[in-house]
Enzyme design. Structure first.
Site, PDB file in Angstrom:
ATOM      1  N   THR A  44       1.005  -1.177   0.184  1.00 19.20           N
ATOM      2  CA  THR A  44      -0.008  -0.078   0.061  1.00 19.20           C
ATOM      3  C   THR A  44       0.847   1.242  -0.078  1.00 19.20           C
ATOM      4  O   THR A  44       2.004   1.262   0.450  1.00 19.20           O
ATOM      5  CB  THR A  44      -0.814  -0.015   1.223  1.00 19.20           C
ATOM      6  OG1 THR A  44      -1.494   1.175   1.546  1.00 19.20           O
ATOM      7  CG2 THR A  44      -0.099  -0.370   2.606  1.00 19.20           C
ATOM      8  N   ASP A  45       0.376   2.113  -0.283  1.00 20.53           N
ATOM      9  CA  ASP A  45       1.094   3.596  -0.287  1.00 20.53           C
ATOM     10  C   ASP A  45       1.176   4.134   0.878  1.00 20.53           C
ATOM     11  O   ASP A  45       2.099   4.905   1.279  1.00 20.53           O
ATOM     12  CB  ASP A  45       0.304   4.718  -1.369  1.00 20.53           C
ATOM     13  CG  ASP A  45      -1.106   4.903  -0.765  1.00 20.53           C
ATOM     14  OD1 ASP A  45      -1.557   4.274   0.094  1.00 20.53           O
ATOM     15  OD2 ASP A  45      -1.776   5.962  -1.645  1.00 20.53           O
ATOM     16  N   GLU A  46       0.358   3.569   1.975  1.00 21.16           N
ATOM     17  CA  GLU A  46       0.263   4.093   3.273  1.00 21.16           C
ATOM     18  C   GLU A  46       1.890   3.666   4.112  1.00 21.16           C
ATOM     19  O   GLU A  46       2.007   4.221   4.881  1.00 21.16           O
ATOM     20  CB  GLU A  46      -0.599   3.486   4.179  1.00 21.16           C
ATOM     21  CG  GLU A  46      -1.931   3.935   3.665  1.00 21.16           C
ATOM     22  CD  GLU A  46      -3.239   3.738   4.389  1.00 21.16           C
ATOM     23  OE1 GLU A  46      -2.931   3.692   5.846  1.00 21.16           O
ATOM     24  OE2 GLU A  46      -4.310   3.840   4.147  1.00 21.16           O
TER      25      GLU A  46
ATOM     26  N   TYR B  34      -1.644  -0.412  11.109  1.00 25.05           N
ATOM     27  CA  TYR B  34      -1.569  -0.971   9.852  1.00 25.05           C
ATOM     28  C   TYR B  34      -0.623  -0.904   8.940  1.00 25.05           C
ATOM     29  O   TYR B  34       0.087  -1.870   8.492  1.00 25.05           O
ATOM     30  CB  TYR B  34      -3.017  -0.683   9.121  1.00 25.05           C
ATOM     31  CG  TYR B  34      -3.114  -0.830   7.712  1.00 25.05           C
ATOM     32  CD1 TYR B  34      -3.295  -1.955   7.414  1.00 25.05           C
ATOM     33  CD2 TYR B  34      -2.980   0.247   6.813  1.00 25.05           C
ATOM     34  CE1 TYR B  34      -3.429  -2.372   5.882  1.00 25.05           C
ATOM     35  CE2 TYR B  34      -2.965  -0.104   5.361  1.00 25.05           C
ATOM     36  CZ  TYR B  34      -3.261  -1.367   5.048  1.00 25.05           C
ATOM     37  OH  TYR B  34      -3.429  -1.647   3.742  1.00 25.05           O
TER      38      TYR B  34
ATOM     39  N   LYS C 233       2.434  -3.441   7.145  1.00 25.50           N
ATOM     40  CA  LYS C 233       2.427  -3.563   5.807  1.00 25.50           C
ATOM     41  C   LYS C 233       3.901  -3.412   5.521  1.00 25.50           C
ATOM     42  O   LYS C 233       4.377  -3.829   4.646  1.00 25.50           O
ATOM     43  CB  LYS C 233       1.710  -2.851   5.150  1.00 25.50           C
ATOM     44  CG  LYS C 233       0.110  -3.156   5.246  1.00 25.50           C
ATOM     45  CD  LYS C 233      -0.294  -4.549   4.652  1.00 25.50           C
ATOM     46  CE  LYS C 233      -0.284  -4.564   2.929  1.00 25.50           C
ATOM     47  NZ  LYS C 233      -0.751  -5.574   2.672  1.00 25.50           N
TER      48      LYS C 233
HETATM   49  P1  NAD Z   1     -10.281  -6.930   2.709  1.00 22.54           P
HETATM   50  O1  NAD Z   1     -10.027  -6.399   4.155  1.00 22.54           O
HETATM   51  O2  NAD Z   1     -11.382  -6.626   2.152  1.00 22.54           O
HETATM   52  O3  NAD Z   1      -9.969  -8.388   2.654  1.00 22.54           O
HETATM   53  C1  NAD Z   1      -9.001  -8.807   3.183  1.00 22.54           C
HETATM   54  C2  NAD Z   1      -9.146 -10.655   3.090  1.00 22.54           C
HETATM   55  O4  NAD Z   1      -8.189 -11.266   3.683  1.00 22.54           O
HETATM   56  C3  NAD Z   1     -10.408 -11.122   3.692  1.00 22.54           C
HETATM   57  O5  NAD Z   1     -11.024 -11.962   2.524  1.00 22.54           O
HETATM   58  C4  NAD Z   1      -9.859 -11.947   4.755  1.00 22.54           C
HETATM   59  O6  NAD Z   1     -10.927 -12.882   5.256  1.00 22.54           O
HETATM   60  C5  NAD Z   1      -8.623 -12.357   4.427  1.00 22.54           C
HETATM   61  N1  NAD Z   1      -7.620 -12.774   5.447  1.00 22.54           N
HETATM   62  C6  NAD Z   1      -7.424 -11.932   6.615  1.00 22.54           C
HETATM   63  N2  NAD Z   1      -6.598 -12.285   7.465  1.00 22.54           N
HETATM   64  C7  NAD Z   1      -6.297 -13.714   6.956  1.00 22.54           C
HETATM   65  C8  NAD Z   1      -5.525 -14.686   7.204  1.00 22.54           C
HETATM   66  N3  NAD Z   1      -4.794 -14.639   8.430  1.00 22.54           N
HETATM   67  N4  NAD Z   1      -5.350 -15.928   6.569  1.00 22.54           N
HETATM   68  C9  NAD Z   1      -6.026 -15.914   5.390  1.00 22.54           C
HETATM   69  N5  NAD Z   1      -6.876 -14.828   4.984  1.00 22.54           N
HETATM   70  C10 NAD Z   1      -7.028 -13.696   5.780  1.00 22.54           C
HETATM   71  O7  NAD Z   1      -9.129  -6.143   2.203  1.00 22.54           O
HETATM   72  P2  NAD Z   1      -8.937  -5.357   0.668  1.00 22.54           P
HETATM   73  O8  NAD Z   1      -9.123  -4.054   0.732  1.00 22.54           O
HETATM   74  O9  NAD Z   1      -9.393  -6.177  -0.177  1.00 22.54           O
HETATM   75  O10 NAD Z   1      -7.228  -5.339   0.651  1.00 22.54           O
HETATM   76  C11 NAD Z   1      -6.607  -6.463   0.008  1.00 22.54           C
HETATM   77  C12 NAD Z   1      -4.890  -6.188   0.219  1.00 22.54           C
HETATM   78  O11 NAD Z   1      -4.465  -4.943  -0.432  1.00 22.54           O
HETATM   79  C13 NAD Z   1      -4.330  -5.989   1.363  1.00 22.54           C
HETATM   80  O12 NAD Z   1      -3.285  -6.636   1.610  1.00 22.54           O
HETATM   81  C14 NAD Z   1      -4.336  -4.349   1.651  1.00 22.54           C
HETATM   82  O13 NAD Z   1      -3.354  -3.981   2.388  1.00 22.54           O
HETATM   83  C15 NAD Z   1      -4.013  -4.137   0.167  1.00 22.54           C
HETATM   84  N6  NAD Z   1      -4.389  -2.689  -0.341  1.00 22.54           N
HETATM   85  C16 NAD Z   1      -5.810  -2.203  -0.255  1.00 22.54           C
HETATM   86  C17 NAD Z   1      -6.164  -1.222  -0.656  1.00 22.54           C
HETATM   87  C18 NAD Z   1      -7.430  -0.695  -0.532  1.00 22.54           C
HETATM   88  O14 NAD Z   1      -7.911   0.601  -0.856  1.00 22.54           O
HETATM   89  N7  NAD Z   1      -8.461  -1.454  -0.215  1.00 22.54           N
HETATM   90  C19 NAD Z   1      -5.146  -0.107  -1.305  1.00 22.54           C
HETATM   91  C20 NAD Z   1      -3.774  -0.697  -1.386  1.00 22.54           C
HETATM   92  C21 NAD Z   1      -3.610  -1.884  -0.762  1.00 22.54           C
HETATM   93  O1  DAU Z   2      -4.061   4.325   0.764  1.00 21.32           O
HETATM   94  C1  DAU Z   2      -4.249   2.598   0.676  1.00 21.32           C
HETATM   95  C2  DAU Z   2      -5.201   2.478   1.918  1.00 21.32           C
HETATM   96  O2  DAU Z   2      -6.365   2.990   1.567  1.00 21.32           O
HETATM   97  C3  DAU Z   2      -5.355   0.728   2.083  1.00 21.32           C
HETATM   98  O3  DAU Z   2      -4.055   0.199   2.347  1.00 21.32           O
HETATM   99  C4  DAU Z   2      -6.143   0.444   3.144  1.00 21.32           C
HETATM  100  O4  DAU Z   2      -6.160  -1.036   3.268  1.00 21.32           O
HETATM  101  C5  DAU Z   2      -7.614   1.122   3.023  1.00 21.32           C
HETATM  102  O5  DAU Z   2      -8.358   0.764   3.727  1.00 21.32           O
HETATM  103  C6  DAU Z   2      -7.378   2.446   2.788  1.00 21.32           C
HETATM  104  O6  DAU Z   2      -7.203   3.334   3.941  1.00 21.32           O
HETATM  105  P1  DAU Z   2      -7.841   4.666   4.231  1.00 21.32           P
HETATM  106  O7  DAU Z   2      -7.490   4.725   5.807  1.00 21.32           O
HETATM  107  O8  DAU Z   2      -7.211   5.598   3.538  1.00 21.32           O
HETATM  108  O9  DAU Z   2      -9.408   4.328   3.895  1.00 21.32           O
HETATM  109  P2  DAU Z   2     -10.512   4.604   4.691  1.00 21.32           P
HETATM  110  O10 DAU Z   2     -11.705   4.212   3.649  1.00 21.32           O
HETATM  111  O11 DAU Z   2     -10.804   4.003   5.999  1.00 21.32           O
HETATM  112  O12 DAU Z   2     -10.490   6.274   4.870  1.00 21.32           O
HETATM  113  C7  DAU Z   2     -10.488   7.194   3.839  1.00 21.32           C
HETATM  114  C8  DAU Z   2     -10.458   8.326   4.365  1.00 21.32           C
HETATM  115  O13 DAU Z   2     -11.711   8.867   4.816  1.00 21.32           O
HETATM  116  C9  DAU Z   2      -9.465   8.692   5.517  1.00 21.32           C
HETATM  117  O14 DAU Z   2      -8.745   9.830   5.435  1.00 21.32           O
HETATM  118  C10 DAU Z   2     -10.385   8.466   6.734  1.00 21.32           C
HETATM  119  C11 DAU Z   2     -11.726   9.199   6.011  1.00 21.32           C
HETATM  120  N1  DAU Z   2     -12.770   8.524   6.785  1.00 21.32           N
HETATM  121  C12 DAU Z   2     -12.908   7.344   6.869  1.00 21.32           C
HETATM  122  C13 DAU Z   2     -14.148   6.547   7.501  1.00 21.32           C
HETATM  123  C14 DAU Z   2     -14.448   5.000   7.383  1.00 21.32           C
HETATM  124  C15 DAU Z   2     -13.677   9.497   7.004  1.00 21.32           C
HETATM  125  O15 DAU Z   2     -13.711  10.859   7.178  1.00 21.32           O
HETATM  126  N2  DAU Z   2     -14.948   9.022   7.859  1.00 21.32           N
HETATM  127  C16 DAU Z   2     -15.160   7.591   7.856  1.00 21.32           C
HETATM  128  O16 DAU Z   2     -16.111   7.093   8.446  1.00 21.32           O
END
Ligand code: NAD
Ligand code: DAU
Length: 354
Positions: free
Chosen positions: A135-137, A160, A164
Site C-alpha cells: 500500500t502507499d500508506e 496497519y 504492511k
Molecule cells: P479486505 O479486508 O477487503 O480483505 C482481506 C481478505 O483477507 C479477507 O477476505 C480476509 O478474510 C482475508 N484474511 C485476513 N486475514 C487472513 C489470514 N490470516 N489468512 C487468510 N486470509 C486472511 O482487504 P482489501 O481492501 O481487499 O485489501 C487487500 C490487500 O490490498 C491488502 O493487503 C491491503 O493491505 C492491500 N491494499 C488495499 C487497498 C484498498 O484501498 N483497499 C489499497 C492498497 C493496498
Molecule cells: O491508501 C491505501 C489504503 O487505503 C489501504 O492500504 C487500506 O487498506 C484502505 O483501507 C485505505 O485506507 P484509508 O484509511 O485511506 O481508507 P478509509 O476508507 O478507512 O478512509 C479514507 C479516508 O476517509 C481517510 O482519510 C479517513 C476518512 N474517513 C474514513 C471513514 C471510514 C472519514 O472521514 N470517515 C469515515 O467514516
C-alpha cells in the site's frame, strides 16, 4: 497452464482480482483462493464463480505453516498473490494484534513456504513468483506537494501501515537473501464493487441508504488518491507477467480528492439516482473527532509502471464512482447480508467449495 494462489480472495480486491483473472484467462489457468474468512472475507463475493471447474477454495489462515505446506504439495503453484491482510486503519488503532499476526507473520509464513517448496539445488523452479500487495500508506503522510515514488523512504505511521511496511521488508529480504523471485506493488485507495462498508465510500453509500449520519473525520480535507479496483487488477496482472523480479511498482490513479469532496460526490449521485429519497442530502454530514495520527495526504507517482510495463488507469473518477454507487444500489441484498452479519452466520456453512 499457470496456477495462481490468491490469498484473501474473499475480500474486496482479492475477489475482484479472481474475477478479473477468470474473465481474462478462463480455463487456461487454475486459481486457488486461500482465505480464512475473517469478518472481511465474504464467500458471497465470488458466488458467481463457485462452480468454475478451475477455481478452488481453501479455508486456510496464512499463519498456518502446515496447512500451507500441504497446499503446496496438493497444487503446483506458479504465482502467490498475497492480498490477505487486516486492512482497516481504524481497526488497527483499536486492536493492532491481528495486524501484526496476519500482515507480518502471515507474510513471513507464505514466503518461507514458497522458498521451501520452490527451491531446488539448481535454484528456484522456473515461472514462479511471489507478489506482495502492499500500500502507499507504507510511505507515510505527505504535505501539500510532492508524490510518493518507489524510492521514497518507508515511514509508516499507523499500526496497519507499520505492519504492511514490515511485510514489505520481509519480502525484500527473501529477494536479497535467497533470490526468491518477488514483486511488491504499492497501490493507492481502491474503490468499486464488493468493498466492505467500513471503508469510506461504501460506508457513505450504506449510511445514505439508511438515512444515517455520514461521519467526517477532522476537517474532511485529508486527501487520498483514488483508483478504480478493476484498474488495480489490470496493473497486478501486468506485474505478474512482466514485472522484473525484485522490483517494486507504485500504482495510483492520479486522482487526488479531499474526503469531503468524495462524500459530496456520493450524495449527489445517490440523490440523482433515487430522486424520491428526500432524506438523502448534505444534511447527513457530521464532522466527528479526527482519526488518531490521521495521515494528511497520499499521492502516488506511478510513472515507473506506466513507462516500464505500459499500464495506465482506464476508468476516470466520475465514471468509476457512478458505476460503484450503481453497483451498491443494485446489490442491496449483498449490503444487507454484510451489515447484518448474515453472511457470517450462514454463508460460511453454505459454502461448499471444492
Ligand atoms: P479486505 O479486508 O477487503 O480483505 C482481506 C481478505 O483477507 C479477507 O477476505 C480476509 O478474510 C482475508 N484474511 C485476513 N486475514 C487472513 C489470514 N490470516 N489468512 C487468510 N486470509 C486472511 O482487504 P482489501 O481492501 O481487499 O485489501 C487487500 C490487500 O490490498 C491488502 O493487503 C491491503 O493491505 C492491500 N491494499 C488495499 C487497498 C484498498 O484501498 N483497499 C489499497 C492498497 C493496498
Ligand atoms: O491508501 C491505501 C489504503 O487505503 C489501504 O492500504 C487500506 O487498506 C484502505 O483501507 C485505505 O485506507 P484509508 O484509511 O485511506 O481508507 P478509509 O476508507 O478507512 O478512509 C479514507 C479516508 O476517509 C481517510 O482519510 C479517513 C476518512 N474517513 C474514513 C471513514 C471510514 C472519514 O472521514 N470517515 C469515515 O467514516
Amino acid at each position: 497452464m499457470h496456477t495462481y494462489c490468491i490469498t484473501g480472495g474473499c475480500g474486496f480486491i482479492g475477489s475482484n482480482f479472481v474475477r478479473y483473472l477468470l474473465n481474462k484467462y478462463g480455463s487456461n489457468i487454475t486459481i486457488i483462493n486461500v482465505d480464512c474468512l475473517t469478518y472481511a472475507g465474504n464467500p458471497l463475493n465470488l458466488k458467481d464463480i463457485w462452480d468454475e471447474p478451475r477455481y478452488f477454495f481453501r479455508k486456510i489462515d496464512i499463519c498456518d505453516k502446515s496447512a500451507l505446506k500441504k497446499l503446496f504439495k496438493e497444487f503446483d503453484i506458479n504465482y502467490i498473490v498475497n492480498f490477505a491482510a487486516e486492512s482497516h486503519v481504524d481497526r488497527s488503532i483499536q486492536n493492532p494484534e491481528a495486524f501484526v499476526s496476519t500482515n507480518i507473520t502471515g507474510t513471513y509464513t507464505l514466503l518461507e513456504t514458497a522458498r521451501q517448496s520452490w527451491e531446488t539445488e539448481q535454484g528456484f523452479l522456473p515461472e514462479r513468483k511471489f507478489i506482495q500487495i502492499s500500500t502507499d500508506e507504507v510511505y507515510g503522510s505527505l504535505g501539500k506537494t510532492g508524490c510518493f515514488t518507489e524510492n521514497s523512504p518507508l515511514a509508516p505511521r499507523s499500526p496497519y501501515s507499520a505492519s504492511k511496511a514490515s511485510a514489505d521488508l520481509l519480502v525484500k529480504a527473501y529477494s536479497d537473501t535467497y533470490n526468491l523471485p518477488v514483486n511488491i506493488t504499492r497501490c493507492s485507495n481502491n474503490y468499486g464493487p464488493y468493498q466492505f462498508p467500513e471503508k469510506l465510500i461504501p460506508l457513505v453509500i450504506n449510511n445514505c441508504l439508511n438515512g444515517s449520519e455520514l461521519p467526517v473525520y477532522g476537517d474532511g480535507k485529508n486527501i487520498r488518491d483514488w483508483l478504480y479496483v478493476e484498474d488495480h487488477c489490470g496493473a497486478i496482472d501486468l506485474v505478474i507477467n512482466k514485472g522484473l523480479p525484485g522490483e517494486v511498482y507504485n500504482i495510483g490513479g492520479q486522482c487526488e480528492k479531499q474526503n469531503i469532496e468524495i462524500i459530496k460526490a456520493v450524495i449527489r449521485i445517490i440523490s440523482g439516482l433515487l430522486p424520491d429519497s428526500k432524506n438523502i442530502g448534505e444534511v447527513l454530514i457530521k464532522y466527528v473527532n479526527d482519526r488518531k495520527g490521521h495521515d494528511r495526504r497520499y499521492a502516488i507517482d506511478s510513472s515507473k509502471i506506466r513507462k516500464e510495463l505500459g499500464w495506465y488507469p482506464q476508468t476516470g473518477f466520475e465514471e468509476g464512482i457512478l458505476e460503484t454507487v450503481k453497483w451498491y444500489l443494485d446489490n442491496r441484498d449483498w449490503l444487507l447480508d454484510v451489515t447484518s452479519g448474515q453472511y457470517n452466520e450462514y454463508y460460511k456453512q453454505m459454502y461448499k467449495g471444492k
